[in-house]
Design a protein around this motif. Sequence first.
Motif, PDB file in Angstrom:
ATOM      1  N   ARG A 149       0.907  -1.100   0.001  1.00  0.00           N
ATOM      2  CA  ARG A 149       0.062  -0.148   0.008  1.00  0.00           C
ATOM      3  C   ARG A 149       0.772   1.249  -0.098  1.00  0.00           C
ATOM      4  NH1 ARG A 149      -1.899  -0.054   5.464  1.00  0.00           N
ATOM      5  NH2 ARG A 149      -0.367  -1.711   5.698  1.00  0.00           N
ATOM      6  N   VAL A 150       0.271   2.380  -0.473  1.00  0.00           N
ATOM      7  CA  VAL A 150       0.857   3.723  -0.405  1.00  0.00           C
ATOM      8  C   VAL A 150      -0.136   4.405   0.099  1.00  0.00           C
ATOM      9  CG1 VAL A 150       0.405   4.294  -2.806  1.00  0.00           C
ATOM     10  CG2 VAL A 150       2.238   5.469  -1.509  1.00  0.00           C
ATOM     11  N   ALA A 151       0.535   5.611   0.770  1.00  0.00           N
ATOM     12  CA  ALA A 151      -0.596   6.644   1.592  1.00  0.00           C
ATOM     13  C   ALA A 151       0.232   8.216   1.252  1.00  0.00           C
ATOM     14  CB  ALA A 151      -0.652   6.285   3.077  1.00  0.00           C
ATOM     15  N   TYR A 152      -0.756   9.030   0.919  1.00  0.00           N
ATOM     16  CA  TYR A 152      -0.142  10.237   0.524  1.00  0.00           C
ATOM     17  C   TYR A 152      -0.771  11.378   1.541  1.00  0.00           C
ATOM     18  CZ  TYR A 152       1.367   8.282  -3.620  1.00  0.00           C
ATOM     19  OH  TYR A 152       2.144   7.673  -4.727  1.00  0.00           O
ATOM     20  N   THR A 153      -0.023  12.068   2.281  1.00  0.00           N
ATOM     21  CA  THR A 153      -0.747  13.139   3.158  1.00  0.00           C
ATOM     22  C   THR A 153       0.207  14.481   2.646  1.00  0.00           C
ATOM     23  OG1 THR A 153      -0.974  11.536   4.899  1.00  0.00           O
ATOM     24  CG2 THR A 153      -1.291  13.684   5.515  1.00  0.00           C
ATOM     25  N   ASN A 154      -0.615  15.606   2.324  1.00  0.00           N
ATOM     26  CA  ASN A 154      -0.028  16.679   1.955  1.00  0.00           C
ATOM     27  C   ASN A 154       0.784  16.456   0.622  1.00  0.00           C
ATOM     28  OD1 ASN A 154      -1.524  18.559   3.637  1.00  0.00           O
ATOM     29  ND2 ASN A 154      -0.417  18.027   5.247  1.00  0.00           N
ATOM     30  N   VAL A 155       0.565  15.546  -0.001  1.00  0.00           N
ATOM     31  CA  VAL A 155       1.450  15.672  -1.315  1.00  0.00           C
ATOM     32  C   VAL A 155       0.740  15.882  -2.539  1.00  0.00           C
ATOM     33  CG1 VAL A 155       2.654  13.720  -2.811  1.00  0.00           C
ATOM     34  CG2 VAL A 155       2.578  13.433  -0.441  1.00  0.00           C
ATOM     35  N   GLY A 156       1.198  17.006  -3.100  1.00  0.00           N
ATOM     36  CA  GLY A 156       0.787  17.728  -4.086  1.00  0.00           C
ATOM     37  C   GLY A 156      -0.725  18.111  -3.610  1.00  0.00           C
ATOM     38  N   PHE A 206      -2.929  16.003  -2.783  1.00  0.00           N
ATOM     39  CA  PHE A 206      -3.747  15.202  -2.167  1.00  0.00           C
ATOM     40  C   PHE A 206      -3.404  15.975  -0.472  1.00  0.00           C
ATOM     41  CE2 PHE A 206      -2.843  12.433  -5.835  1.00  0.00           C
ATOM     42  CZ  PHE A 206      -4.116  12.281  -6.032  1.00  0.00           C
ATOM     43  N   THR A 207      -4.271  16.604  -0.165  1.00  0.00           N
ATOM     44  CA  THR A 207      -3.865  17.029   1.255  1.00  0.00           C
ATOM     45  C   THR A 207      -4.353  16.160   2.247  1.00  0.00           C
ATOM     46  OG1 THR A 207      -6.083  18.236   0.697  1.00  0.00           O
ATOM     47  CG2 THR A 207      -4.171  19.322   0.502  1.00  0.00           C
ATOM     48  N   ASP A 208      -5.793  15.458   2.204  1.00  0.00           N
ATOM     49  CA  ASP A 208      -6.045  14.464   3.125  1.00  0.00           C
ATOM     50  C   ASP A 208      -5.300  13.504   2.922  1.00  0.00           C
ATOM     51  OD1 ASP A 208      -7.642  16.493   4.303  1.00  0.00           O
ATOM     52  OD2 ASP A 208      -9.438  15.985   3.159  1.00  0.00           O
ATOM     53  N   ARG A 209      -5.201  12.622   3.990  1.00  0.00           N
ATOM     54  CA  ARG A 209      -4.484  11.477   3.789  1.00  0.00           C
ATOM     55  C   ARG A 209      -5.223  10.349   2.795  1.00  0.00           C
ATOM     56  NH1 ARG A 209      -3.604   6.073   5.790  1.00  0.00           N
ATOM     57  NH2 ARG A 209      -1.167   5.728   6.301  1.00  0.00           N
ATOM     58  N   VAL A 210      -4.397   9.914   1.719  1.00  0.00           N
ATOM     59  CA  VAL A 210      -5.059   8.864   0.891  1.00  0.00           C
ATOM     60  C   VAL A 210      -4.447   7.652   0.672  1.00  0.00           C
ATOM     61  CG1 VAL A 210      -5.540   8.424  -1.754  1.00  0.00           C
ATOM     62  CG2 VAL A 210      -5.497  10.770  -0.635  1.00  0.00           C
ATOM     63  N   GLU A 211      -4.879   6.673   0.964  1.00  0.00           N
ATOM     64  CA  GLU A 211      -4.351   5.446   1.010  1.00  0.00           C
ATOM     65  C   GLU A 211      -4.680   4.257  -0.095  1.00  0.00           C
ATOM     66  OE1 GLU A 211      -3.610   3.538   5.092  1.00  0.00           O
ATOM     67  OE2 GLU A 211      -3.547   1.617   3.986  1.00  0.00           O
ATOM     68  N   LEU A 212      -3.500   3.971  -0.711  1.00  0.00           N
ATOM     69  CA  LEU A 212      -4.045   3.117  -1.950  1.00  0.00           C
ATOM     70  C   LEU A 212      -3.496   1.663  -2.140  1.00  0.00           C
ATOM     71  CD1 LEU A 212      -3.521   6.167  -4.308  1.00  0.00           C
ATOM     72  CD2 LEU A 212      -5.675   5.088  -4.061  1.00  0.00           C
ATOM     73  N   PRO A 213      -4.120   0.772  -2.498  1.00  0.00           N
ATOM     74  CA  PRO A 213      -3.569  -0.626  -2.495  1.00  0.00           C
ATOM     75  C   PRO A 213      -2.867  -0.838  -3.668  1.00  0.00           C
ATOM     76  CG  PRO A 213      -5.999  -0.685  -3.271  1.00  0.00           C
ATOM     77  CD  PRO A 213      -5.334   0.720  -2.923  1.00  0.00           C
ATOM     78  N   LEU A 264      -0.041  10.737  -8.410  1.00  0.00           N
ATOM     79  CA  LEU A 264      -0.056   9.076  -7.668  1.00  0.00           C
ATOM     80  C   LEU A 264       0.995   8.279  -7.849  1.00  0.00           C
ATOM     81  CD1 LEU A 264      -3.611   7.912  -8.409  1.00  0.00           C
ATOM     82  CD2 LEU A 264      -2.750   8.901  -6.221  1.00  0.00           C
ATOM     83  N   PHE A 265       1.724   8.390  -9.259  1.00  0.00           N
ATOM     84  CA  PHE A 265       2.903   7.460  -9.525  1.00  0.00           C
ATOM     85  C   PHE A 265       4.192   8.318  -9.198  1.00  0.00           C
ATOM     86  CE2 PHE A 265      -1.039   6.048 -11.596  1.00  0.00           C
ATOM     87  CZ  PHE A 265      -1.252   5.067 -10.987  1.00  0.00           C
ATOM     88  N   SER A 266       4.127   9.573  -9.547  1.00  0.00           N
ATOM     89  CA  SER A 266       5.436  10.511  -9.022  1.00  0.00           C
ATOM     90  C   SER A 266       5.454  10.112  -7.692  1.00  0.00           C
ATOM     91  CB  SER A 266       5.068  11.835  -9.356  1.00  0.00           C
ATOM     92  OG  SER A 266       6.224  12.529  -9.441  1.00  0.00           O
ATOM     93  N   ALA A 316      -7.475  16.812  -3.550  1.00  0.00           N
ATOM     94  CA  ALA A 316      -7.937  15.448  -4.606  1.00  0.00           C
ATOM     95  C   ALA A 316      -8.151  14.226  -3.638  1.00  0.00           C
ATOM     96  CB  ALA A 316      -6.545  15.154  -5.370  1.00  0.00           C
ATOM     97  N   ARG A 317      -8.839  13.322  -4.289  1.00  0.00           N
ATOM     98  CA  ARG A 317      -9.007  12.132  -3.338  1.00  0.00           C
ATOM     99  C   ARG A 317      -9.208  11.170  -4.654  1.00  0.00           C
ATOM    100  NH1 ARG A 317     -14.061  14.664  -3.655  1.00  0.00           N
ATOM    101  NH2 ARG A 317     -15.906  13.473  -4.350  1.00  0.00           N
TER     102      ARG A 317
END
Length: 642
Positions: free
Chosen positions: A5-12, A14-21, A50-52, A637-638
């Motif tokens: 999994r990957v999770a982004y918080t305040n990345v670009g 994606f401000t709210d934490r986004v977790e992806l399988p 997302l991939f960057s 973004a979400r």
Amino acid sequence: MNLDRVAYTNVGIFTDRVELPLADQGLVLVRGDNHLSQSADDNGSGKSLLFSGLSVGLYGVALPGPDGKMLRGEDVACRFTKGPALVELFGSDGDRIVRGARPSGVFLQLDGKAWTTAGWAGQWPKETEVVDEREINEKIVQAVGFGAVTFRNAVVFGQGVAERLATADQSQYLKMLDEIQGVDFREARKRAEAWRDEWRGTLGDLVNEAATLSNQRQLSEFQVRDLEAALAQFSHGKRERLALAEQVVKAAGEDVAAAEKALEAVRAKGKQAAALRTKWNRVVELNTKFVELGATYHEHVRTFDRSREEVERVIADTEALIHKARCPTCRREIAGKAEVARIKKLFAPDLQQARERLEQADAKVKESDRAVKEATTILERHLKALPGVDERVVAQAEAEGGERALLQAGGAVEAAQIREQAAKDALKAERSRTWEGQAALDAARKQSEEAVAGLTENAKQQERAQRTIAAADYWTEAFGDRGLRSLLFESVADYLNDRLAHHLEALTAGEADVTVSALTALKKGSVKEKMSVNAAWAWGAGSYGGGSAGQSGRVNIALLAAHQDLAEHRSAKPFPWRIWDEPECHIDARGKEILAEWIQREAARRSTTFLVTHDALLAELVQPDHVWTVVLDRGGARVEIA
Ligand SMILES: Nc1ncnc2c1ncn2[C@@H]1O[C@H](COP(=O)(O)OP(=O)(O)O)[C@@H](O)[C@H]1O
Ligand SMILES: [Mg+2]
């Protein structure tokens, strides 16, 4: 490390934490839904991000944007928020990578061990070791099995990458290949270049030194020549001066001999003069005696004369008396014969006496005469033995052989001897006289020899430097864009061209025959190490550039796919995902069908494949296992997963 999994918080955005399988997702279609700007065709919604973000999490560098610019991890922190920006990657077995900004830091948990960077110390389990970011990055690369460039080029089918690969120049292409194959000759090449440059410097120094030595040799050779000429002149002059001095010595010796001879002559004359004087004295003595004898003789003659006169007078007197009859003594008259006889008798003793005296005188005269005659004979004999000699002659002879002459001749001998000694000294001095330039000549010769030896040594060193430069050139070339790298390329070319044919078969339905080669045939028949893509199209175009844009687009996709296959083939671990980010660029409708079919087929070979597209047709043509929609609205973004 298997990334789940990957999770982004305040990345670009994606401000709210986004977790992806990430694992075992099959084909994931990623679409955009931009609520902020519908006119943007759903672009800019954060699909690529997302991939960057994956790249940022793994390696700390983003993927290149559409402008080709690469962002650092910190740059992807959301510009609109202030909180910590984090990319969290979760693996199976509790492995974890966290990378972030505000503050910057990395955390890695792997096989039960944990590391972090200094700025992040304290917030992790206390056994976490604080190390350099580089060290953590290396561990991540090792654990993932490939590096940032491989990810960028081989895992992600990025926007524009296919074109870049197909049109890359030799060095760019090989750089991409280096990463794909996990080799890096840049350090080795730099060392080879440094090695070569150092020896070029050395060679330059040697060439300068050779020029200096050459000048030195020439200069010293000139000096040697000049000095040798001067020496020859000196030697010649010395020979002449020696010959002259020897002559002077010889002449002086002759003078001495002559003077000695003259002295001998004077001495001989002295002896002769003494002998002459003895003889002459005898003559003088004899002469004196002769004169004396002459005087005695004359006296005796006078005595004789007187004695004869006496006799005559006695006789005359007797006669006169007789004649005058008178006694001559007593004057008395004498008469007769008796008388006469008596008178005569009377006078007889006188007469007798007178006669005796006469006789005596006569005897003396005769004796004296004899003596005179005898002396005359002796004197004459002596005089005859000394013809022409007189007192003057004797005195002259005595003068010539005398003390003064002797002194003079002796003086002359001494003077000649002094002159001879002086001449001998001069000869000796001339013999021992050396040329004053000898030290300079020796020095010049030594310098010339040194220069020659130096030049020989220098030539050897230059040869060595040139050999070394040739070797360094060889290795510079070998580690360069040609050489080993193209050799390595040749070694994988068959595999690559195999995969290329495989993809082309699907993507161009066998219309294009493309091969990649590191060797380009030149017109003159030789080959040059240069990357080239050789394409032949079934309908006639003879080169890569000869096809239409759509055809070229599919060839580009095939090319990139083949290279990615190669990269995966050579990678330490298989790629966990394949990411196609808008591959449909320049592809026509027919092409999209083919592409969709092909992507579907490729995705079937992998656990997770992402196809990012804003193209409705392509999205229609594939049958994804999941659809992710990246929704961008005012809240950021979400990702909606379906
Ligand atoms: N540091 C950042 N802070 C805020 N927004 C960012 C930052 N970096 C990029 N973005 C935005 O994120 C979006 C990135 O979109 P992208 O993923 O490229 O879109 P697409 O969906 O077209 O692939 C852009 O709108 C860009 O302005
Ligand atoms: Mg994009």
